[in-house]
Design a protein around this motif. Structure first.
Motif, short mmCIF file in Angstrom:
data_model
loop_
_atom_site.label_atom_id
_atom_site.label_comp_id
_atom_site.label_asym_id
_atom_site.label_seq_id
_atom_site.Cartn_x
_atom_site.Cartn_y
_atom_site.Cartn_z
N GLY A 96 0.83 -1.20 0.00
CA GLY A 96 0.00 0.00 0.00
C GLY A 96 0.87 1.25 0.00
O GLY A 96 2.00 1.24 0.49
N HIS A 97 0.33 2.30 -0.57
CA HIS A 97 1.10 3.55 -0.69
C HIS A 97 0.17 4.73 -0.95
O HIS A 97 -0.96 4.54 -1.42
N TYR A 98 0.67 5.92 -0.65
CA TYR A 98 0.11 7.16 -1.18
C TYR A 98 0.84 7.40 -2.50
O TYR A 98 1.86 6.76 -2.78
N HIS A 99 0.36 8.34 -3.28
CA HIS A 99 1.15 8.76 -4.42
C HIS A 99 2.06 9.91 -3.97
O HIS A 99 1.69 10.69 -3.09
N SER A 100 3.27 9.97 -4.53
CA SER A 100 4.21 11.04 -4.15
C SER A 100 3.60 12.40 -4.45
O SER A 100 3.74 13.34 -3.67
N ALA A 105 -5.22 10.65 -8.56
CA ALA A 105 -6.13 9.52 -8.36
C ALA A 105 -5.61 8.26 -9.07
O ALA A 105 -4.56 8.29 -9.72
N GLU A 106 -6.37 7.17 -8.90
CA GLU A 106 -6.02 5.92 -9.59
C GLU A 106 -7.28 5.12 -9.83
O GLU A 106 -8.21 5.14 -9.01
N ILE A 107 -7.31 4.40 -10.94
CA ILE A 107 -8.42 3.49 -11.24
C ILE A 107 -7.89 2.07 -11.23
O ILE A 107 -6.84 1.79 -11.82
N TYR A 108 -8.60 1.19 -10.52
CA TYR A 108 -8.29 -0.25 -10.51
C TYR A 108 -9.50 -0.97 -11.11
O TYR A 108 -10.58 -0.92 -10.53
N LEU A 109 -9.30 -1.64 -12.22
CA LEU A 109 -10.36 -2.48 -12.78
C LEU A 109 -9.99 -3.93 -12.48
O LEU A 109 -8.98 -4.44 -12.98
N ALA A 144 -4.34 6.78 0.42
CA ALA A 144 -3.43 5.63 0.33
C ALA A 144 -4.27 4.41 0.01
O ALA A 144 -5.43 4.33 0.40
N HIS A 145 -3.68 3.44 -0.71
CA HIS A 145 -4.46 2.28 -1.15
C HIS A 145 -3.66 0.99 -1.08
O HIS A 145 -2.47 0.97 -1.38
N ARG A 146 -4.35 -0.05 -0.66
CA ARG A 146 -3.75 -1.40 -0.49
C ARG A 146 -4.79 -2.41 -0.95
O ARG A 146 -5.94 -2.36 -0.49
ZN ZN Z 1 -1.17 3.72 -6.56
#
Ligand code: ZN
Ligand code: F6R
Length: 191
Positions: A96-100, A105-109, A144-146
Protein backbone atom coordinates in the motif's frame (compact mmCIF):
# COMPACT_ATOMS: atom_id res chain seq x y z
CA UNK A 1 1.08 27.86 -29.81
CA UNK A 2 -0.23 24.82 -27.80
CA UNK A 3 1.81 22.91 -25.21
CA UNK A 4 2.11 19.97 -27.62
CA UNK A 5 4.10 22.14 -29.99
CA UNK A 6 6.94 22.51 -27.46
CA UNK A 7 7.09 18.78 -26.74
CA UNK A 8 7.84 15.81 -28.94
CA UNK A 9 4.54 14.10 -29.65
CA UNK A 10 4.76 10.36 -28.97
CA UNK A 11 3.28 7.77 -31.31
CA UNK A 12 0.10 5.92 -30.31
CA UNK A 13 0.42 2.22 -29.51
CA UNK A 14 -1.62 -0.72 -28.32
CA UNK A 15 -0.80 -3.86 -26.35
CA UNK A 16 -2.47 -7.16 -25.55
CA UNK A 17 -3.55 -8.13 -22.04
CA UNK A 18 -4.79 -11.65 -21.33
CA UNK A 19 -7.98 -11.10 -19.33
CA UNK A 20 -7.81 -14.58 -17.78
CA UNK A 21 -4.20 -14.58 -16.60
CA UNK A 22 -3.41 -10.85 -16.52
CA UNK A 23 -0.38 -11.52 -18.71
CA UNK A 24 0.75 -8.37 -20.50
CA UNK A 25 2.64 -8.64 -23.79
CA UNK A 26 6.31 -7.67 -23.30
CA UNK A 27 6.14 -5.88 -19.95
CA UNK A 28 9.25 -3.70 -19.67
CA UNK A 29 9.16 -3.76 -15.88
CA UNK A 30 8.28 -6.66 -13.61
CA UNK A 31 8.15 -5.91 -9.88
CA UNK A 32 8.15 -8.98 -7.63
CA UNK A 33 7.38 -8.90 -3.92
CA UNK A 34 7.88 -12.01 -1.82
CA UNK A 35 6.69 -12.75 1.71
CA UNK A 36 9.99 -11.43 3.14
CA UNK A 37 9.31 -8.05 1.51
CA UNK A 38 6.18 -7.79 3.64
CA UNK A 39 7.92 -7.68 7.03
CA UNK A 40 6.32 -5.02 9.21
CA UNK A 41 2.98 -5.15 7.45
CA UNK A 42 1.02 -8.05 8.97
CA UNK A 43 -0.57 -8.06 12.43
CA UNK A 44 1.22 -11.34 13.29
CA UNK A 45 4.96 -11.02 12.47
CA UNK A 46 5.72 -14.51 13.87
CA UNK A 47 3.22 -16.07 11.45
CA UNK A 48 4.95 -14.27 8.57
CA UNK A 49 8.37 -15.61 9.64
CA UNK A 50 6.91 -19.12 9.85
CA UNK A 51 5.46 -18.79 6.32
CA UNK A 52 8.83 -17.59 4.98
CA UNK A 53 10.63 -20.51 6.66
CA UNK A 54 8.10 -23.25 5.87
CA UNK A 55 7.29 -22.23 2.30
CA UNK A 56 10.65 -20.87 1.12
CA UNK A 57 9.73 -17.20 0.93
CA UNK A 58 6.76 -17.58 -1.44
CA UNK A 59 5.72 -15.13 -4.11
CA UNK A 60 3.31 -12.52 -2.75
CA UNK A 61 2.52 -10.22 -5.65
CA UNK A 62 3.77 -8.95 -9.00
CA UNK A 63 3.31 -5.75 -10.96
CA UNK A 64 3.79 -5.73 -14.74
CA UNK A 65 4.13 -2.41 -16.49
CA UNK A 66 5.28 -0.75 -19.66
CA UNK A 67 6.46 2.61 -18.34
CA UNK A 68 5.40 5.81 -20.02
CA UNK A 69 7.19 9.11 -19.32
CA UNK A 70 6.69 10.06 -15.65
CA UNK A 71 5.14 13.36 -16.57
CA UNK A 72 1.94 15.25 -15.97
CA UNK A 73 -0.41 14.50 -18.86
CA UNK A 74 0.77 10.90 -19.31
CA UNK A 75 -1.15 7.87 -17.98
CA UNK A 76 0.81 5.05 -16.38
CA UNK A 77 -0.84 1.64 -16.55
CA UNK A 78 -0.04 -1.75 -15.06
CA UNK A 79 -1.29 -5.19 -14.09
CA UNK A 80 -1.20 -6.02 -10.38
CA UNK A 81 -1.35 -9.75 -9.55
CA UNK A 82 -1.72 -10.69 -5.88
CA UNK A 83 -1.50 -14.34 -4.83
CA UNK A 84 -4.08 -15.97 -2.52
CA UNK A 85 -3.11 -16.88 1.03
CA UNK A 86 -3.09 -15.69 4.61
CA UNK A 87 -0.60 -14.77 7.35
CA UNK A 88 -1.93 -15.66 10.80
CA UNK A 89 -5.46 -15.50 9.36
CA UNK A 90 -4.88 -12.10 7.70
CA UNK A 91 -5.36 -12.29 3.93
CA UNK A 92 -2.42 -11.60 1.60
CA UNK A 93 -2.22 -7.93 0.70
CA UNK A 94 -0.02 -5.39 -1.06
CA UNK A 95 2.11 -2.97 0.97
CA UNK A 96 0.00 0.00 0.00
CA UNK A 97 1.10 3.55 -0.69
CA UNK A 98 0.11 7.16 -1.18
CA UNK A 99 1.15 8.76 -4.42
CA UNK A 100 4.21 11.04 -4.15
CA UNK A 101 2.14 13.69 -5.88
CA UNK A 102 -0.62 13.18 -3.32
CA UNK A 103 -3.37 14.85 -5.33
CA UNK A 104 -3.43 12.18 -8.04
CA UNK A 105 -6.13 9.52 -8.36
CA UNK A 106 -6.02 5.92 -9.59
CA UNK A 107 -8.42 3.49 -11.24
CA UNK A 108 -8.29 -0.25 -10.51
CA UNK A 109 -10.36 -2.48 -12.78
CA UNK A 110 -10.50 -5.98 -11.29
CA UNK A 111 -10.25 -8.59 -14.03
CA UNK A 112 -9.98 -11.75 -11.90
CA UNK A 113 -10.44 -12.91 -8.33
CA UNK A 114 -11.92 -11.10 -5.37
CA UNK A 115 -11.01 -9.03 -2.38
CA UNK A 116 -10.98 -5.50 -1.06
CA UNK A 117 -9.26 -2.21 -1.68
CA UNK A 118 -8.42 -0.70 1.71
CA UNK A 119 -7.94 3.05 1.68
CA UNK A 120 -7.04 5.76 4.17
CA UNK A 121 -6.25 9.46 4.28
CA UNK A 122 -3.53 11.12 6.32
CA UNK A 123 -6.22 12.90 8.38
CA UNK A 124 -7.77 9.64 9.59
CA UNK A 125 -10.51 8.66 7.13
CA UNK A 126 -10.75 5.02 6.14
CA UNK A 127 -12.64 3.03 3.49
CA UNK A 128 -12.91 -0.46 2.02
CA UNK A 129 -14.30 -1.17 -1.45
CA UNK A 130 -15.06 -4.63 -2.74
CA UNK A 131 -13.06 -5.95 -5.68
CA UNK A 132 -14.44 -8.60 -8.05
CA UNK A 133 -14.18 -9.35 -11.75
CA UNK A 134 -15.61 -6.45 -13.73
CA UNK A 135 -15.71 -4.08 -10.76
CA UNK A 136 -13.85 -0.77 -10.87
CA UNK A 137 -12.49 0.94 -7.77
CA UNK A 138 -11.83 4.65 -7.96
CA UNK A 139 -9.10 5.75 -5.55
CA UNK A 140 -9.51 9.53 -5.20
CA UNK A 141 -6.55 11.91 -4.80
CA UNK A 142 -4.93 11.83 -1.31
CA UNK A 143 -6.07 8.28 -0.44
CA UNK A 144 -3.43 5.63 0.33
CA UNK A 145 -4.46 2.28 -1.15
CA UNK A 146 -3.75 -1.40 -0.49
CA UNK A 147 -5.39 -4.39 -2.18
CA UNK A 148 -6.30 -7.57 -0.29
CA UNK A 149 -6.99 -10.98 -1.85
CA UNK A 150 -9.81 -12.81 -0.02
CA UNK A 151 -10.25 -15.52 -2.65
CA UNK A 152 -8.49 -18.74 -3.58
CA UNK A 153 -7.10 -17.58 -6.92
CA UNK A 154 -4.90 -14.59 -7.88
CA UNK A 155 -6.48 -11.16 -7.56
CA UNK A 156 -5.66 -9.42 -10.84
CA UNK A 157 -6.32 -5.75 -11.57
CA UNK A 158 -5.57 -3.34 -14.36
CA UNK A 159 -4.45 0.00 -12.86
CA UNK A 160 -4.26 3.42 -14.45
CA UNK A 161 -2.80 6.53 -12.79
CA UNK A 162 -1.11 9.80 -13.77
CA UNK A 163 2.41 9.39 -15.11
CA UNK A 164 3.93 11.79 -12.57
CA UNK A 165 2.10 10.29 -9.52
CA UNK A 166 4.98 8.23 -8.07
CA UNK A 167 4.79 6.04 -4.93
CA UNK A 168 5.07 7.21 -1.32
CA UNK A 169 5.18 4.40 1.27
CA UNK A 170 5.33 7.15 3.93
CA UNK A 171 3.57 6.11 7.14
CA UNK A 172 2.39 2.75 5.82
CA UNK A 173 5.28 0.75 7.30
CA UNK A 174 4.96 2.39 10.71
CA UNK A 175 1.19 2.81 10.98
CA UNK A 176 -0.37 0.44 8.45
CA UNK A 177 -4.04 0.92 7.61
CA UNK A 178 -6.86 1.38 10.18
CA UNK A 179 -8.61 -1.77 8.92
CA UNK A 180 -7.34 -5.29 8.31
CA UNK A 181 -9.04 -8.21 6.55
CA UNK A 182 -9.07 -11.66 8.21
CA UNK A 183 -10.54 -15.08 7.63
CA UNK A 184 -12.45 -16.31 10.68
CA UNK A 185 -14.53 -19.51 10.69
CA UNK A 186 -14.61 -19.48 6.90
CA UNK A 187 -15.87 -15.88 6.80
CA UNK A 188 -14.20 -12.70 5.60
CA UNK A 189 -14.02 -10.22 8.47
CA UNK A 190 -12.87 -6.61 8.25
CA UNK A 191 -11.66 -5.33 11.63
ZN1 ZN B 1 -1.17 3.72 -6.56
C1 F6R C 1 0.31 2.12 -8.68
C2 F6R C 1 -0.47 1.14 -7.91
C3 F6R C 1 -0.25 -0.33 -8.16
C4 F6R C 1 0.64 -0.84 -7.02
C5 F6R C 1 0.81 -2.32 -6.97
C6 F6R C 1 1.79 -2.74 -5.87
O1 F6R C 1 0.10 3.40 -8.22
O2 F6R C 1 -1.22 1.48 -7.03
O3 F6R C 1 0.33 -0.57 -9.36
O4 F6R C 1 1.91 -0.25 -7.14
O5 F6R C 1 -0.42 -2.93 -6.73
O6 F6R C 1 1.47 -2.19 -4.64
P1 F6R C 1 2.56 -1.45 -3.74
O7 F6R C 1 3.22 -0.41 -4.61
O8 F6R C 1 1.78 -0.86 -2.62
O9 F6R C 1 3.55 -2.47 -3.31
Amino acid sequence: MGKAASKKIADPFSIGINLETGEMANPARHLVRRASDMRGHYADPAALEKLIKDQGDPLHYEVFEVPVPQEDGELMYCISKLQPGAVGGEFFMTKGHYHSVAGTAEIYLCIRGGGYMLMKTADGKSAAEKMSRGRMVYVPPFWAHRSVNTGDEPLISFCVYPGHAGHNYGDIETEGFPRRVFQANGQVVIR
